[in-house]
Write a protein that holds these residues in place. Structure first.
Motif, PDB file in Angstrom:
ATOM      1  N   UNK A  82       0.755  -1.324  -0.045  1.00  0.00           N
ATOM      2  CA  UNK A  82      -0.120   0.104   0.096  1.00  0.00           C
ATOM      3  C   UNK A  82       0.864   1.274  -0.075  1.00  0.00           C
ATOM      4  N   UNK A  83       1.741   1.503  -1.066  1.00  0.00           N
ATOM      5  CA  UNK A  83       2.372   2.628  -0.903  1.00  0.00           C
ATOM      6  C   UNK A  83       1.674   3.768  -1.857  1.00  0.00           C
ATOM      7  N   UNK A  84       1.648   4.850  -1.083  1.00  0.00           N
ATOM      8  CA  UNK A  84       1.104   6.202  -1.661  1.00  0.00           C
ATOM      9  C   UNK A  84       2.049   7.225  -1.870  1.00  0.00           C
ATOM     10  N   UNK A  85       2.406   7.496  -3.097  1.00  0.00           N
ATOM     11  CA  UNK A  85       3.390   8.762  -3.479  1.00  0.00           C
ATOM     12  C   UNK A  85       2.691  10.000  -2.971  1.00  0.00           C
ATOM     13  N   UNK A  86       3.739  10.957  -3.055  1.00  0.00           N
ATOM     14  CA  UNK A  86       3.340  12.260  -2.895  1.00  0.00           C
ATOM     15  C   UNK A  86       4.672  13.041  -2.905  1.00  0.00           C
ATOM     16  N   UNK A  87       4.120  14.550  -3.430  1.00  0.00           N
ATOM     17  CA  UNK A  87       5.486  15.394  -3.644  1.00  0.00           C
ATOM     18  C   UNK A  87       6.009  15.570  -2.481  1.00  0.00           C
ATOM     19  N   UNK A  88       5.480  15.964  -1.511  1.00  0.00           N
ATOM     20  CA  UNK A  88       6.167  16.551   0.016  1.00  0.00           C
ATOM     21  C   UNK A  88       6.168  15.244   1.067  1.00  0.00           C
ATOM     22  N   UNK A  89       5.250  14.380   0.850  1.00  0.00           N
ATOM     23  CA  UNK A  89       5.082  12.972   1.677  1.00  0.00           C
ATOM     24  C   UNK A  89       4.667  11.930   1.082  1.00  0.00           C
ATOM     25  N   UNK A  90       4.998  10.613   1.322  1.00  0.00           N
ATOM     26  CA  UNK A  90       4.506   9.446   0.968  1.00  0.00           C
ATOM     27  C   UNK A  90       4.409   8.597   2.007  1.00  0.00           C
ATOM     28  N   UNK A  91       3.660   7.235   1.722  1.00  0.00           N
ATOM     29  CA  UNK A  91       3.674   6.590   2.679  1.00  0.00           C
ATOM     30  C   UNK A  91       3.395   5.170   2.496  1.00  0.00           C
ATOM     31  N   UNK A  92       3.625   3.952   3.429  1.00  0.00           N
ATOM     32  CA  UNK A  92       3.389   2.594   3.071  1.00  0.00           C
ATOM     33  C   UNK A  92       2.509   2.365   4.301  1.00  0.00           C
ATOM     34  N   UNK A  93       1.212   1.672   4.236  1.00  0.00           N
ATOM     35  CA  UNK A  93       0.341   1.414   5.099  1.00  0.00           C
ATOM     36  C   UNK A  93      -0.129   0.111   5.451  1.00  0.00           C
ATOM     37  N   UNK A  94       1.083  -0.859   5.389  1.00  0.00           N
ATOM     38  CA  UNK A  94       0.956  -2.239   5.601  1.00  0.00           C
ATOM     39  C   UNK A  94       0.767  -2.288   7.196  1.00  0.00           C
ATOM     40  N   UNK A  95       0.249  -3.200   7.803  1.00  0.00           N
ATOM     41  CA  UNK A  95       0.090  -3.381   9.201  1.00  0.00           C
ATOM     42  C   UNK A  95       1.453  -3.483   9.921  1.00  0.00           C
ATOM     43  N   UNK A  96       2.306  -4.056   9.213  1.00  0.00           N
ATOM     44  CA  UNK A  96       3.837  -4.392   9.781  1.00  0.00           C
ATOM     45  C   UNK A  96       4.665  -3.198   9.456  1.00  0.00           C
ATOM     46  N   UNK A  97       5.042  -2.929   8.039  1.00  0.00           N
ATOM     47  CA  UNK A  97       5.867  -1.851   7.542  1.00  0.00           C
ATOM     48  C   UNK A  97       4.951  -0.598   7.270  1.00  0.00           C
ATOM     49  N   UNK A  98       4.917   0.157   8.245  1.00  0.00           N
ATOM     50  CA  UNK A  98       3.958   1.124   8.129  1.00  0.00           C
ATOM     51  C   UNK A  98       4.934   2.650   8.442  1.00  0.00           C
ATOM     52  N   UNK A  99       4.928   3.208   7.258  1.00  0.00           N
ATOM     53  CA  UNK A  99       6.197   4.459   7.205  1.00  0.00           C
ATOM     54  C   UNK A  99       5.411   5.646   6.626  1.00  0.00           C
ATOM     55  N   UNK A 100       6.188   6.682   6.964  1.00  0.00           N
ATOM     56  CA  UNK A 100       5.931   8.098   6.418  1.00  0.00           C
ATOM     57  C   UNK A 100       7.193   8.354   5.970  1.00  0.00           C
ATOM     58  N   UNK A 101       7.300   8.833   4.680  1.00  0.00           N
ATOM     59  CA  UNK A 101       8.629   9.220   3.947  1.00  0.00           C
ATOM     60  C   UNK A 101       8.342  10.767   3.655  1.00  0.00           C
ATOM     61  N   UNK A 102       9.483  11.251   3.502  1.00  0.00           N
ATOM     62  CA  UNK A 102       9.641  12.721   3.143  1.00  0.00           C
ATOM     63  C   UNK A 102      10.709  12.921   2.139  1.00  0.00           C
ATOM     64  N   UNK A 103      10.214  13.056   0.593  1.00  0.00           N
ATOM     65  CA  UNK A 103      11.093  12.820  -0.426  1.00  0.00           C
ATOM     66  C   UNK A 103      12.300  13.634  -0.614  1.00  0.00           C
ATOM     67  N   UNK A 104      12.194  14.830  -0.266  1.00  0.00           N
ATOM     68  CA  UNK A 104      13.395  15.747  -0.248  1.00  0.00           C
ATOM     69  C   UNK A 104      14.604  15.337   0.420  1.00  0.00           C
TER      70      UNK A 104
END
Length: 344
Positions: A82-104
């Motif tokens: 469940x990867x959701x891309x975004x210009x300023x923030x992206x995320x994965x929403x798996x029950x185990x690997x749950x992350x918030x990522x900031x591309x810059x």
């Protein structure tokens, strides 16, 4: 150190008895510089763009995801779903690997193969502009090697020899407080309907997280003793609470949702050693702990948050929401039982 050529760095890495993070600190280098010394010797420079990298990592199947700051390391086993891309923030929403990522902050990335005592070790390692670690992915025995080879082929960048010119490391900001806006902060804080509104609020008032906590006052933010951290983890384990534990850096936040089962203190380290979740916390780095209450539409979001001596956030711990199996009332009782700052 002019004698630290790539060949010399490879020698030092082979002889080192400490982890690359610590070796880099000892040498006065960025950790990414140690990885770049292996270009052509097991390391491949790859595209760090999240839109390409995370879908390729998802194809690897089960891996270990690692995110750290200076004082805390979180490791979760799972798949990047469940990867959701975004210009300023992206995320994965798996029950185990749950992350918030900031591309810059995802500036330098490498695929690394290194021989180990248990066979070939493979990892993806991502660093910021200063060469500080943002996120790492470690393959496991069951990971998809065909997908690994595909990743190497598709994401490798043209330049596999030139060394990067890393930026200077940015110093921690510390607490930023605007005394004349304290009343506005309290009034606006009380009107929040979502925890994500907090960062926008403090930025608008020319403060930051720690500065806001120091000035807003009870009952919105209350200082706890540094001993509250070990007490928190022990009570979560003993009372079988389900929590959301956030650990990260400027470029990536990794989240554990669920219980804590195996707590193993060792010297200055407070370790969680569960089957698919490990945490390694330098408890001696904790300088400030805050009990924070933010209003939301679904009720108060109550957290315990730890900061180091420089004012950098180490971790945040929330009780899980009821629909996810949490018990808000029990969580409120737990945090209220933690020792306050100045308590004997």
């Amino acid at each position: 150190m002019n004698d630290l050529t790539p060949a010399r760095l490879r020698e030092l890495k082979r002889d080192a008895t400490v982890r690359p993070y610590d070796l880099a600190a000892q040498l006065g280098l960025s950790e990414a510089a140690l990885v770049e010394a292996e270009l052509g010797f097991g390391a491949t420079r790859i595209d760090p763009a999240l839109s390409r990298l995370i879908p390729a990592v998802q194809k690897l199947g089960e891996v270990m995801a690692l995110t750290r700051n200076r004082s805390c390391v979180i490791e979760k086993i799972g798949t990047y779903n469940e990867f959701h891309d975004g210009e300023h923030a992206a995320m994965t929403l798996d029950t185990e690997i749950d992350m918030r990522m900031f591309p810059r902050h995802w500036v330098h990335a490498y695929a690394v193969e290194a021989a180990g005592a248990d066979g070939m070790r493979r990892s993806i390692q991502v660093f910021d502009a200063a060469g500080g670690a943002v996120h790492k992915v470690h393959l496991r025995a069951g990971s998809n090697l065909e997908a690994w080879n595909e990743l190497l082929r598709d994401l490798a960048l043209p330049d596999q020899a030139g060394l990067s010119d890393f930026d200077a490391r940015t110093l921690p900001e510390g607490a930023r407080i605007a005394e004349d806006r304290a009343d506005i902060l309290r009034a606006e804080w009380a009107k929040m309907t979502d925890t994500h509104q907090f960062n926008t609020l403090v930025r608008r008032l020319k403060m930051n997280r720690l500065g806001a906590y120091r000035i807003v006052g009870a009952p919105l933010a209350m200082p706890l003793s540094v001993e509250a951290v070990s007490a928190l983890f022990e009570k979560v384990r003993a009372e079988q609470h389900k929590v959301m534990l956030f650990v990260g850096n400027a470029g990536c936040i990794e989240i554990h949702s669920g219980p804590i089962r195996n707590l193993k203190p060792m010297g200055p380290w407070l370790n969680v050693l569960d089957d698919r979740f490990n945490l390694h916390l330098r408890a001696d780095h904790v300088a400030e702990v805050w009990l924070v209450d933010k209003p939301t539409r679904r009720g108060p979001a109550i957290s315990v948050e730890a900061f180091d001596q420089a004012g950098s956030l180490i971790f945040q711990c929330f009780g899980m929401r009821p629909e996810k199996g949490g018990d808000p009332e029990a969580w409120a009782r737990l945090v209220q039982s933690l020792p306050a700052a100045g308590a004997a």
